[in-house]
Motif scaffolding. Structure first.
Motif, PDB file in Angstrom:
ATOM      1  N   ALA A  27       0.812  -1.220   0.000  1.00  0.00           N
ATOM      2  CA  ALA A  27       0.000   0.000   0.000  1.00  0.00           C
ATOM      3  C   ALA A  27       0.845   1.270   0.000  1.00  0.00           C
ATOM      4  CB  ALA A  27      -0.918   0.005   1.220  1.00  0.00           C
ATOM      5  N   ALA A  28       2.166   1.128   0.116  1.00  0.00           N
ATOM      6  CA  ALA A  28       3.049   2.289   0.249  1.00  0.00           C
ATOM      7  C   ALA A  28       3.320   2.942  -1.106  1.00  0.00           C
ATOM      8  CB  ALA A  28       4.356   1.879   0.895  1.00  0.00           C
ATOM      9  N   THR A  29       3.632   4.229  -1.073  1.00  0.00           N
ATOM     10  CA  THR A  29       4.006   4.954  -2.290  1.00  0.00           C
ATOM     11  C   THR A  29       5.519   5.040  -2.449  1.00  0.00           C
ATOM     12  OG1 THR A  29       3.889   7.058  -1.099  1.00  0.00           O
ATOM     13  CG2 THR A  29       1.901   6.326  -2.269  1.00  0.00           C
ATOM     14  N   GLU A  30       6.267   4.721  -1.411  1.00  0.00           N
ATOM     15  CA  GLU A  30       7.719   4.700  -1.467  1.00  0.00           C
ATOM     16  C   GLU A  30       8.229   3.347  -0.990  1.00  0.00           C
ATOM     17  OE1 GLU A  30       9.231   7.948   0.775  1.00  0.00           O
ATOM     18  OE2 GLU A  30       8.398   9.470  -0.570  1.00  0.00           O
ATOM     19  N   LYS A  31       9.377   2.942  -1.497  1.00  0.00           N
ATOM     20  CA  LYS A  31       9.931   1.633  -1.168  1.00  0.00           C
ATOM     21  C   LYS A  31      10.621   1.644   0.191  1.00  0.00           C
ATOM     22  CE  LYS A  31      10.905   0.851  -6.042  1.00  0.00           C
ATOM     23  NZ  LYS A  31      11.974   0.822  -7.056  1.00  0.00           N
ATOM     24  N   SER A  32      10.569   0.483   0.841  1.00  0.00           N
ATOM     25  CA  SER A  32      11.277   0.286   2.106  1.00  0.00           C
ATOM     26  C   SER A  32      11.909  -1.099   2.110  1.00  0.00           C
ATOM     27  CB  SER A  32      10.329   0.407   3.297  1.00  0.00           C
ATOM     28  OG  SER A  32       9.761   1.689   3.366  1.00  0.00           O
ATOM     29  N   GLU A  33      13.009  -1.225   2.826  1.00  0.00           N
ATOM     30  CA  GLU A  33      13.633  -2.521   3.046  1.00  0.00           C
ATOM     31  C   GLU A  33      13.158  -3.092   4.377  1.00  0.00           C
ATOM     32  OE1 GLU A  33      17.876  -2.356   2.848  1.00  0.00           O
ATOM     33  OE2 GLU A  33      17.901  -2.334   0.671  1.00  0.00           O
ATOM     34  N   TYR A  34      13.276  -4.411   4.493  1.00  0.00           N
ATOM     35  CA  TYR A  34      12.924  -5.093   5.737  1.00  0.00           C
ATOM     36  C   TYR A  34      14.086  -5.971   6.145  1.00  0.00           C
ATOM     37  CZ  TYR A  34      10.515  -8.386   8.894  1.00  0.00           C
ATOM     38  OH  TYR A  34      10.147  -9.159   9.972  1.00  0.00           O
ATOM     39  N   TYR A  35      14.449  -5.936   7.440  1.00  0.00           N
ATOM     40  CA  TYR A  35      15.521  -6.789   7.929  1.00  0.00           C
ATOM     41  C   TYR A  35      15.294  -7.088   9.400  1.00  0.00           C
ATOM     42  CZ  TYR A  35      20.203  -8.483   9.078  1.00  0.00           C
ATOM     43  OH  TYR A  35      21.262  -9.257   9.507  1.00  0.00           O
ATOM     44  N   LYS A  36      15.087  -8.370   9.697  1.00  0.00           N
ATOM     45  CA  LYS A  36      14.945  -8.852  11.072  1.00  0.00           C
ATOM     46  C   LYS A  36      13.959  -8.025  11.894  1.00  0.00           C
ATOM     47  CE  LYS A  36      19.345 -11.280  11.384  1.00  0.00           C
ATOM     48  NZ  LYS A  36      20.624 -11.464  12.121  1.00  0.00           N
ATOM     49  N   GLY A  37      12.794  -7.785  11.309  1.00  0.00           N
ATOM     50  CA  GLY A  37      11.726  -7.125  12.041  1.00  0.00           C
ATOM     51  C   GLY A  37      11.676  -5.624  11.909  1.00  0.00           C
ATOM     52  N   GLU A  38      12.721  -5.017  11.362  1.00  0.00           N
ATOM     53  CA  GLU A  38      12.745  -3.567  11.212  1.00  0.00           C
ATOM     54  C   GLU A  38      12.506  -3.169   9.758  1.00  0.00           C
ATOM     55  OE1 GLU A  38      15.471  -1.435  14.406  1.00  0.00           O
ATOM     56  OE2 GLU A  38      16.637  -2.822  13.181  1.00  0.00           O
ATOM     57  N   ILE A  39      11.839  -2.036   9.586  1.00  0.00           N
ATOM     58  CA  ILE A  39      11.555  -1.495   8.262  1.00  0.00           C
ATOM     59  C   ILE A  39      12.368  -0.219   8.083  1.00  0.00           C
ATOM     60  CG2 ILE A  39       9.792  -0.491   6.756  1.00  0.00           C
ATOM     61  CD1 ILE A  39       7.758  -2.313   8.120  1.00  0.00           C
ATOM     62  N   PHE A  40      13.053  -0.124   6.933  1.00  0.00           N
ATOM     63  CA  PHE A  40      13.938   1.006   6.677  1.00  0.00           C
ATOM     64  C   PHE A  40      13.474   1.754   5.432  1.00  0.00           C
ATOM     65  CE2 PHE A  40      16.277  -2.179   8.970  1.00  0.00           C
ATOM     66  CZ  PHE A  40      17.020  -1.471   9.899  1.00  0.00           C
ATOM     67  N   ALA A  41      13.188   3.031   5.596  1.00  0.00           N
ATOM     68  CA  ALA A  41      12.805   3.856   4.453  1.00  0.00           C
ATOM     69  C   ALA A  41      13.994   4.039   3.530  1.00  0.00           C
ATOM     70  CB  ALA A  41      12.297   5.212   4.938  1.00  0.00           C
ATOM     71  N   MET A  42      13.727   4.305   2.256  1.00  0.00           N
ATOM     72  CA  MET A  42      14.784   4.452   1.262  1.00  0.00           C
ATOM     73  C   MET A  42      14.748   5.836   0.640  1.00  0.00           C
ATOM     74  SD  MET A  42      14.398   0.788  -0.563  1.00  0.00           S
ATOM     75  CE  MET A  42      15.541  -0.506  -0.145  1.00  0.00           C
ATOM     76  N   SER A  43      15.922   6.329   0.272  1.00  0.00           N
ATOM     77  CA  SER A  43      16.005   7.653  -0.345  1.00  0.00           C
ATOM     78  C   SER A  43      16.098   7.524  -1.857  1.00  0.00           C
ATOM     79  CB  SER A  43      17.229   8.407   0.177  1.00  0.00           C
ATOM     80  OG  SER A  43      18.418   7.718  -0.165  1.00  0.00           O
ATOM     81  N   GLY A  44      15.841   8.619  -2.546  1.00  0.00           N
ATOM     82  CA  GLY A  44      15.942   8.626  -3.998  1.00  0.00           C
ATOM     83  C   GLY A  44      17.381   8.729  -4.459  1.00  0.00           C
ATOM     84  N   ALA A  45      17.585   8.916  -5.758  1.00  0.00           N
ATOM     85  CA  ALA A  45      18.924   8.918  -6.334  1.00  0.00           C
ATOM     86  C   ALA A  45      19.148  10.156  -7.191  1.00  0.00           C
ATOM     87  CB  ALA A  45      19.128   7.664  -7.179  1.00  0.00           C
ATOM     88  N   LYS A  46      20.427  10.587  -7.275  1.00  0.00           N
ATOM     89  CA  LYS A  46      20.779  11.751  -8.071  1.00  0.00           C
ATOM     90  C   LYS A  46      20.830  11.402  -9.561  1.00  0.00           C
ATOM     91  CE  LYS A  46      23.259  14.190  -4.412  1.00  0.00           C
ATOM     92  NZ  LYS A  46      24.538  14.836  -3.996  1.00  0.00           N
ATOM     93  N   LEU A  47      21.025  12.442 -10.372  1.00  0.00           N
ATOM     94  CA  LEU A  47      20.960  12.292 -11.829  1.00  0.00           C
ATOM     95  C   LEU A  47      21.967  11.280 -12.357  1.00  0.00           C
ATOM     96  CD1 LEU A  47      19.751  13.194 -14.517  1.00  0.00           C
ATOM     97  CD2 LEU A  47      21.403  15.087 -14.533  1.00  0.00           C
ATOM     98  N   ALA A  48      23.227  11.384 -11.936  1.00  0.00           N
ATOM     99  CA  ALA A  48      24.254  10.469 -12.447  1.00  0.00           C
ATOM    100  C   ALA A  48      23.895   9.021 -12.150  1.00  0.00           C
ATOM    101  CB  ALA A  48      25.613  10.820 -11.847  1.00  0.00           C
ATOM    102  N   HIS A  49      23.390   8.770 -10.955  1.00  0.00           N
ATOM    103  CA  HIS A  49      22.960   7.426 -10.577  1.00  0.00           C
ATOM    104  C   HIS A  49      21.895   6.907 -11.537  1.00  0.00           C
ATOM    105  CE1 HIS A  49      20.503   4.469  -8.458  1.00  0.00           C
ATOM    106  NE2 HIS A  49      21.493   4.274  -7.606  1.00  0.00           N
ATOM    107  N   ASN A  50      20.909   7.748 -11.844  1.00  0.00           N
ATOM    108  CA  ASN A  50      19.826   7.330 -12.733  1.00  0.00           C
ATOM    109  C   ASN A  50      20.309   7.113 -14.162  1.00  0.00           C
ATOM    110  OD1 ASN A  50      17.038   7.354 -11.328  1.00  0.00           O
ATOM    111  ND2 ASN A  50      18.046   9.170 -10.512  1.00  0.00           N
ATOM    112  N   ILE A  51      21.231   7.949 -14.618  1.00  0.00           N
ATOM    113  CA  ILE A  51      21.782   7.776 -15.972  1.00  0.00           C
ATOM    114  C   ILE A  51      22.521   6.449 -16.080  1.00  0.00           C
ATOM    115  CG2 ILE A  51      23.513   8.643 -17.591  1.00  0.00           C
ATOM    116  CD1 ILE A  51      22.773  11.483 -16.667  1.00  0.00           C
TER     117      ILE A  51
END
Length: 208
Positions: A27-51
């Motif tokens: 149901a989320a609009t942004e991605k998150s990671e999961y590890y051993k019971g904890e949920i971690f929000a993720m940040s976006g990426a800069k232009l060079a990364h996307n290219i």
């Protein structure tokens, strides 16, 4: 590449079951990671990364079209059953039948090659803890890190003794070899369109 941030606590608790994470992620609009019971929000990426991600995925798509191994973008979630991690690599290559968690189509289990594009905030995690977790994937044969801040590619591969070996590439004149896929990709094409890639090309052209 997405980087681990602080555990999400807005849901009123600090630990979650896998089922709770998957329900929230669907149901989320942004991605998150999961590890051993904890949920971690993720940040976006800069232009060079996307290219770099776009270039690499596009090349792989063309080279692997019609073959047994297929590339997937960062929208594909990978689950590592041994250590509980759910994550979204920048590019995943799956060969043969795609295996999923509980026969769903959201959580794949068997990548053969994983690519991560490094940023300033993610490089320590991608080289360290995340690589350790990725090594728990039984099918993984190659782990490739592409720097978005300089011309540098680190290719980790399993050798015949089941040990991980590193090969580095640091010049646009080189080509990244991916033995598992029987393909190679010129660094010139990986870094096409980035500022530092163009700068090195200008230096090379001037010196000739």
């Amino acid at each position: 590449m997405y980087t681990l941030r602080e555990p999400v606590v807005a849901y009123g608790k600090k630990t979650f079951t896998v089922a709770e994470y998957l329900d929230m992620e669907s149901a989320a609009t942004e991605k998150s990671e999961y590890y051993k019971g904890e949920i971690f929000a993720m940040s976006g990426a800069k232009l060079a990364h996307n290219i770099i991600s776009r270039n690499t995925f596009g090349i792989l798509y063309q080279k692997l079209k019609g073959k047994d191994c297929q590339p997937f973008s960062s929208d594909l979630r990978i689950h590592i059953e041994k250590n509980t991690l759910f994550t979204y690599p920048d590019i995943s290559i799956i060969c043969g039948e795609i295996k999923t968690l509980n026969s769903d189509e959201m959580n794949t289990l068997n990548p053969a090659v994983i690519f991560e594009v490094l940023s300033q905030s993610s490089q320590g995690y991608d080289r360290g803890d995340k690589f350790k977790m990725y090594r728990d994937i039984p099918t993984l044969k190659e782990y490739i890190l592409i720097d978005s801040l300089s011309i540098n590619v680190e290719a980790f591969r399993i050798n015949e003794n089941e040990h991980w070996e590193l090969e580095e590439y640091a010049f646009l004149s080189e080509a990244l070899a991916i033995p598992t896929l029987q393909v190679s990709i010129p660094l010139l094409d990986i870094y096409d369109g980035t500022d530092f890639g163009q700068a090195e090309l200008s230096v090379t052209s001037t010196s000739e």
